[in-house]
Design a protein around this motif. Structure first.
Motif, PDB file in Angstrom:
ATOM      1  N   SER A  47       0.814  -1.217   0.000  1.00 28.16           N
ATOM      2  CA  SER A  47       0.000   0.000   0.000  1.00 28.16           C
ATOM      3  C   SER A  47       0.847   1.268   0.000  1.00 28.16           C
ATOM      4  CB  SER A  47      -0.944   0.012   1.210  1.00 28.16           C
ATOM      5  OG  SER A  47      -1.660   1.230   1.275  1.00 28.16           O
ATOM      6  N   ASP A  48       0.891   1.961  -1.124  1.00 26.28           N
ATOM      7  CA  ASP A  48       1.573   3.259  -1.175  1.00 26.28           C
ATOM      8  C   ASP A  48       0.905   4.255  -0.229  1.00 26.28           C
ATOM      9  OD1 ASP A  48       3.299   2.313  -3.102  1.00 26.28           O
ATOM     10  OD2 ASP A  48       2.147   3.124  -4.787  1.00 26.28           O
ATOM     11  N   PHE A  49      -0.413   4.212  -0.193  1.00 23.11           N
ATOM     12  CA  PHE A  49      -1.184   5.147   0.617  1.00 23.11           C
ATOM     13  C   PHE A  49      -0.806   5.032   2.084  1.00 23.11           C
ATOM     14  CE2 PHE A  49      -5.053   6.056   3.140  1.00 23.11           C
ATOM     15  CZ  PHE A  49      -5.390   7.312   2.682  1.00 23.11           C
ATOM     16  N   TYR A  50      -0.811   3.819   2.636  1.00 22.00           N
ATOM     17  CA  TYR A  50      -0.535   3.670   4.065  1.00 22.00           C
ATOM     18  C   TYR A  50       0.964   3.735   4.369  1.00 22.00           C
ATOM     19  CZ  TYR A  50      -5.378   3.134   5.300  1.00 22.00           C
ATOM     20  OH  TYR A  50      -6.715   3.399   5.520  1.00 22.00           O
ATOM     21  N   ARG A  51       1.804   3.407   3.414  1.00 27.84           N
ATOM     22  CA  ARG A  51       3.242   3.652   3.651  1.00 27.84           C
ATOM     23  C   ARG A  51       3.475   5.150   3.867  1.00 27.84           C
ATOM     24  NH1 ARG A  51       4.457  -0.757  -0.149  1.00 27.84           N
ATOM     25  NH2 ARG A  51       4.344   0.732  -1.882  1.00 27.84           N
ATOM     26  N   ARG A  52       2.835   5.963   3.022  1.00 25.22           N
ATOM     27  CA  ARG A  52       2.984   7.413   3.177  1.00 25.22           C
ATOM     28  C   ARG A  52       2.352   7.896   4.480  1.00 25.22           C
ATOM     29  NH1 ARG A  52      -0.522  11.232   2.090  1.00 25.22           N
ATOM     30  NH2 ARG A  52      -1.813   9.920   0.732  1.00 25.22           N
ATOM     31  N   ARG A  53       1.150   7.427   4.789  1.00 26.90           N
ATOM     32  CA  ARG A  53       0.477   7.862   6.005  1.00 26.90           C
ATOM     33  C   ARG A  53       1.271   7.493   7.255  1.00 26.90           C
ATOM     34  NH1 ARG A  53      -4.926   8.600   6.095  1.00 26.90           N
ATOM     35  NH2 ARG A  53      -4.427   9.580   8.094  1.00 26.90           N
ATOM     36  N   GLN A  79     -13.132  11.682   2.987  1.00 26.02           N
ATOM     37  CA  GLN A  79     -12.570  12.657   2.050  1.00 26.02           C
ATOM     38  C   GLN A  79     -11.177  12.244   1.599  1.00 26.02           C
ATOM     39  OE1 GLN A  79     -14.222  15.310   0.623  1.00 26.02           O
ATOM     40  NE2 GLN A  79     -12.408  15.201  -0.685  1.00 26.02           N
ATOM     41  N   GLU A  80     -10.383  11.676   2.486  1.00 25.09           N
ATOM     42  CA  GLU A  80      -9.053  11.210   2.093  1.00 25.09           C
ATOM     43  C   GLU A  80      -9.147  10.096   1.052  1.00 25.09           C
ATOM     44  OE1 GLU A  80      -6.512  12.197   6.154  1.00 25.09           O
ATOM     45  OE2 GLU A  80      -7.700  10.364   6.015  1.00 25.09           O
ATOM     46  N   LEU A  81     -10.137   9.235   1.185  1.00 28.64           N
ATOM     47  CA  LEU A  81     -10.323   8.192   0.179  1.00 28.64           C
ATOM     48  C   LEU A  81     -10.792   8.795  -1.149  1.00 28.64           C
ATOM     49  CD1 LEU A  81     -11.888   5.223   2.178  1.00 28.64           C
ATOM     50  CD2 LEU A  81      -9.493   5.723   1.705  1.00 28.64           C
ATOM     51  N   ARG A  82     -11.655   9.816  -1.088  1.00 33.41           N
ATOM     52  CA  ARG A  82     -12.065  10.494  -2.320  1.00 33.41           C
ATOM     53  C   ARG A  82     -10.851  11.139  -3.006  1.00 33.41           C
ATOM     54  NH1 ARG A  82     -16.577  12.919   0.819  1.00 33.41           N
ATOM     55  NH2 ARG A  82     -18.433  11.634   0.504  1.00 33.41           N
ATOM     56  N   ASP A  83     -10.004  11.793  -2.204  1.00 36.30           N
ATOM     57  CA  ASP A  83      -8.804  12.417  -2.766  1.00 36.30           C
ATOM     58  C   ASP A  83      -7.887  11.369  -3.374  1.00 36.30           C
ATOM     59  OD1 ASP A  83      -9.789  14.829  -1.850  1.00 36.30           O
ATOM     60  OD2 ASP A  83      -8.496  14.886  -0.071  1.00 36.30           O
ATOM     61  N   SER A  84      -7.789  10.232  -2.710  1.00 36.05           N
ATOM     62  CA  SER A  84      -6.961   9.139  -3.209  1.00 36.05           C
ATOM     63  C   SER A  84      -7.483   8.628  -4.548  1.00 36.05           C
ATOM     64  CB  SER A  84      -6.933   8.005  -2.176  1.00 36.05           C
ATOM     65  OG  SER A  84      -6.332   6.842  -2.693  1.00 36.05           O
ATOM     66  N   LYS A  87      -6.662  11.039  -7.274  1.00 31.97           N
ATOM     67  CA  LYS A  87      -5.222  11.120  -7.553  1.00 31.97           C
ATOM     68  C   LYS A  87      -4.741   9.987  -8.438  1.00 31.97           C
ATOM     69  CE  LYS A  87      -0.800  11.359  -5.046  1.00 31.97           C
ATOM     70  NZ  LYS A  87      -0.172  11.381  -3.693  1.00 31.97           N
ATOM     71  N   VAL A  88      -5.241   8.782  -8.198  1.00 33.49           N
ATOM     72  CA  VAL A  88      -4.778   7.595  -8.927  1.00 33.49           C
ATOM     73  C   VAL A  88      -6.004   6.824  -9.418  1.00 33.49           C
ATOM     74  CG1 VAL A  88      -3.454   5.458  -8.822  1.00 33.49           C
ATOM     75  CG2 VAL A  88      -2.695   7.453  -7.502  1.00 33.49           C
ATOM     76  N   ARG A  89      -6.208   6.805 -10.697  1.00 32.95           N
ATOM     77  CA  ARG A  89      -7.323   6.062 -11.281  1.00 32.95           C
ATOM     78  C   ARG A  89      -6.899   4.628 -11.588  1.00 32.95           C
ATOM     79  NH1 ARG A  89     -11.858   9.039 -10.214  1.00 32.95           N
ATOM     80  NH2 ARG A  89     -11.561  11.217 -10.834  1.00 32.95           N
ATOM     81  N   PRO A  90      -7.807   3.638 -11.486  1.00 27.33           N
ATOM     82  CA  PRO A  90      -9.225   3.801 -11.182  1.00 27.33           C
ATOM     83  C   PRO A  90      -9.584   3.635  -9.709  1.00 27.33           C
ATOM     84  CG  PRO A  90      -8.852   1.577 -11.964  1.00 27.33           C
ATOM     85  CD  PRO A  90      -7.511   2.261 -11.996  1.00 27.33           C
ATOM     86  N   LEU A  91      -8.703   3.064  -8.888  1.00 25.66           N
ATOM     87  CA  LEU A  91      -9.096   2.666  -7.538  1.00 25.66           C
ATOM     88  C   LEU A  91      -8.330   3.365  -6.437  1.00 25.66           C
ATOM     89  CD1 LEU A  91      -9.652  -1.163  -8.132  1.00 25.66           C
ATOM     90  CD2 LEU A  91     -11.394   0.586  -7.711  1.00 25.66           C
ATOM     91  N   GLY A  92      -7.613   4.433  -6.783  1.00 30.75           N
ATOM     92  CA  GLY A  92      -6.991   5.235  -5.753  1.00 30.75           C
ATOM     93  C   GLY A  92      -5.601   4.778  -5.355  1.00 30.75           C
ATOM     94  N   GLU A  93      -4.935   5.668  -4.673  1.00 30.92           N
ATOM     95  CA  GLU A  93      -3.609   5.359  -4.155  1.00 30.92           C
ATOM     96  C   GLU A  93      -3.669   4.268  -3.102  1.00 30.92           C
ATOM     97  OE1 GLU A  93       0.175   7.846  -2.186  1.00 30.92           O
ATOM     98  OE2 GLU A  93      -1.900   8.479  -1.828  1.00 30.92           O
TER      99      GLU A  93
END
Length: 460
Positions: A47-53, A79-84, A87-93
């Motif tokens: 998970s790029d998203f949670y590595r960053r978080r 909102q963070e999931l919407r932003d994700s 940012k990265v299509r189709p299923l987010g960061e």
């Protein structure tokens, strides 16, 4: 996609769909913490998203080994999931599986903004079916039952295909007409096929009962339905609405709760009708927090707070400490039907809450007051014609008068509703009584109790 077709005899007299629902709380907590460590290792790798978080919070995944450790992790918001997703299509960061391993993409209803899209690997999809089958079983569906499907089957809504798959997984027989097929077709199917169970939103099932005689020639009470399983919107836990459903169908009504980001459904009410149980503790770790401060709240009877979820075995779209926005009250902590753990009722969503002269108010609370008055038909809308969610003005409420009630009595009804709202909810309301059937009947769309502009009242 694989479907579980259980031996009917093995579930006919079973108390639960899966024995894990009866697990000792201490044993389940040990299982959850082991699963949490596995999920953290999976996120660290995928998970790029949670590595960053985690890096931003100064945390290492291996630091999170127990439920107590989890409190150190920042919340994940809608909102963070919407932003994700943007940012990265189709299923987010926050997607944590390869696209070629994903077998489904599901979407939320989008009632509070753009739909949230979530991916499912085959393992995730089977987990959704397992969790939802447990919920449906708790609500009274059994293998071999005919189940009339009145949730919308379209728009990627989780009440559609995922619910259909779960009914099959349980071993029951889904009649997948859906709200999209129309009220008449659903009622004709109920007359012709005599389903034991109906699944759908509470307001739509009330509407079906209202028109049953016109469409089929008989009242809904004569269609042989024994179980109503409702969810997707407020109402199932409101006493007056539940009583109306049960009396108009001559069937027991039980409630479901879930959310696209974690599954289809994972809270469900059993025959005790004391509130909804968490039926998937091996898949989802749940917390209760103060929605204003984020501080944890114990699951004790009478406690109120917001549900927060962490997925324990999710591959494609995992979330950690996800703020659901669902505000609940704990109705009991004693074992009911053998299931340990608390039971809850959902009182509203954070996104729906209004602040009227400093008083926090959920539209469902107003609906509960109105539905309890025989002088109305239980249908109401709040007109929130102000910016944001807060107003210093009075609460504006439109209420449909009861069928065959004399419009000359509207002034007394207005005063009655205003007094009940003031005495029950501690807010001053300006009520306008409108004719029966002023608002569109429920159907494919969930009922929204809040309008952002005053409708044309010329024919009210």
């Amino acid at each position: 996609m694989r479907f579980r077709k259980p031996e009917t005899s093995s579930l006919e007299a079973a108390a639960v769909f899966n024995s894990v629902e009866l697990a000792d709380p201490q044993a389940m907590r040990a299982y959850q913490e082991a699963a949490l460590r596995r999920q953290m290792a999976y996120l660290a790798k995928n998970s790029d998203f949670y590595r960053r978080r985690f890096a931003e919070a100064g945390l290492k995944f291996e630091d999170i080994r127990t439920v107590a450790d989890l409190a150190r992790v920042p919340f994940t918001t809608k909102q963070e999931l919407r932003d994700s997703l943007a940012k990265v299509r189709p299923l987010g960061e926050h997607v944590a599986a390869r696209l070629d391993d994903i077998v489904q993409i599901q979407a939320s209803s989008g009632t509070t903004g753009s739909p949230s899209y979530v991916g499912l690997t085959e393992r995730d999809a089977v987990a959704w079916q397992e969790m939802t089958a447990r919920a449906l079983f708790a609500c009274g569906i059994r293998p071999g039952d005919l189940v009339l499907h009145t949730f919308s089957m379209g728009k990627g809504f989780v009440g559609g295909i995922p619910m259909f798959q779960a009914v099959q997984y349980l071993g029951a027989i889904d009649i997948p007409i859906g709200a999209d097929g129309g009220a008449d077709r659903l009622l004709v199917a109920a007359r012709d096929l005599r389903p034991r169970c109906i699944i759908g939103t509470p307001n739509f099932l009330l509407y079906l009962a209202e028109i049953a005689r016109t469409v089929t020639g008989v009242e809904a009470t004569e269609l042989g339905v024994e179980r109503l399983i409702v969810g997707g919107e407020p109402g199932g836990g409101i006493p007056a609405i539940r009583e109306a459903l049960e009396s108009r169908w001559n069937a027991k009504c039980c409630e479901l709760l879930g959310g696209t980001d974690l599954g289809c459904t994972y809270w469900a009410e059993s025959d005790s009708q004391a509130g909804m149980h968490m039926v998937a503790p091996d898949h989802i770790l749940v917390e209760l927090i103060n929605p204003e401060t984020g501080e944890p709240i114990d699951f004790v009877e009478g406690a109120k707070g917001e549900l927060v979820y962490t997925a324990l075995a999710r591959e494609a779209s995992p979330v950690v400490r996800f703020r659901s926005g669902d505000q609940v009250v704990v109705t009991s902590t004693s074992m009911a039907d053998g299931r340990p753990g608390p039971t809850i009722r959902c009182v509203g969503r954070t996104d729906d809450m209004l602040i009227v002269r400093g008083v926090n108010l959920f539209p469902s609370s107003v609906q509960e007051v109105v539905a309890a008055l025989a002088e109305t038909n239980g249908v109401m809308r709040i007109v929130a014609d102000f910016e944001g969610h807060s107003t210093q003005g009075n609460l504006k409420v439109l209420v449909e008068r009861a069928q065959d009630r004399d419009p000359a009595e509207d002034d007394s009804l207005k005063q009655l509703v205003e007094a009940r709202i003031r005495n029950t909810l501690a807010v001053k309301a300006e009520v306008r009584v409108v004719r029966t059937d002023f608002f569109a009947k429920p159907g494919v769309q969930k009922v929204s109790l809040t309008l952002r502009a005053m409708p044309d009242l010329a024919e009210a």
